[in-house]
Design a protein around this motif. Structure first.
Motif: not given
Length: 186
Positions: A86-94, A96-102
């Motif tokens: 899920l971190l991979w998903r957040l960092l590569t495919r989401r 602004g804010r969701e990437r920051a959460v990741g």
């Protein structure tokens, strides 16, 4: 919730340790619930589910590197694999804010793994828990999850914009084709 028996327990007919602790079960169920919620919020799909499923046996395989770990009866390594996917998903495919959460979650996971120091031995005993923690399972799961996510959850190439009928017919006109052939002959 059953744990794997060691050869010694089978030979000695020691069946007293069949069921893992209730604390371990509660923590694993809470981890599953949190991971499910995070996956839903991150928009995880089939690829992420497949990456997590494939990371499960790889997580257990990583535990073979520690001969002192004679048996293991928990889901924490597999849960760490799910977090890594899920971190991979957040960092590569989401965005602004969701990437920051990741990024925040990734930093927290990295710090947790560092503080657990799996290179210092197979098990950690805590007076607050009624079971020993196997930090190698957490590291192994994280690495397996990242590897499977990197292999299966790559960003898809964007599809080209569909061309309008006018543009397509313009490209097929005799003068455009003649000019293209002229350029190719040069």
């Amino acid at each position: 919730f059953f744990k794997q028996k060691t050869a010694y327990e089978i030979v000695d007919c020691d069946w007293s340790s069949d069921v893992c602790s209730s604390d371990l079960l509660a923590m694993n169920l809470a981890g599953c619930a949190a991971l499910g919620w995070l996956g839903w919020r991150a928009g995880a799909g089939r690829r992420e589910a497949l990456a997590w499923a494939l990371a499960w046996p790889l997580t257990q395989w990583g535990l073979l590197t520690e001969p002192a770990l004679r048996h293991y009866g928990g889901l924490s390594g597999v849960l760490h694999a799910g977090v890594a996917v899920l971190l991979w998903r957040l960092l590569t495919r989401r965005p602004g804010r969701e990437r920051a959460v990741g990024l925040g979650l990734a930093a927290g996971l990295a710090l947790k793994l560092w503080l657990e120091a799996p290179w210092r031995g197979a098990l950690r005993v805590s007076p607050d828990l009624d079971f020993a923690v196997a930090p190698l399972a957490h590291l192994s799961g994280t690495l397996a999850g990242l590897a499977c996510a990197a292999a299966l959850c790559r960003r898809a190439r964007p599809h080209p914009e569909p061309r309008s009928e006018e543009h397509t017919s313009e490209l097929q006109s005799q003068s455009t084709i003649s000019y293209a052939v002229f350029c190719l002959k040069k």
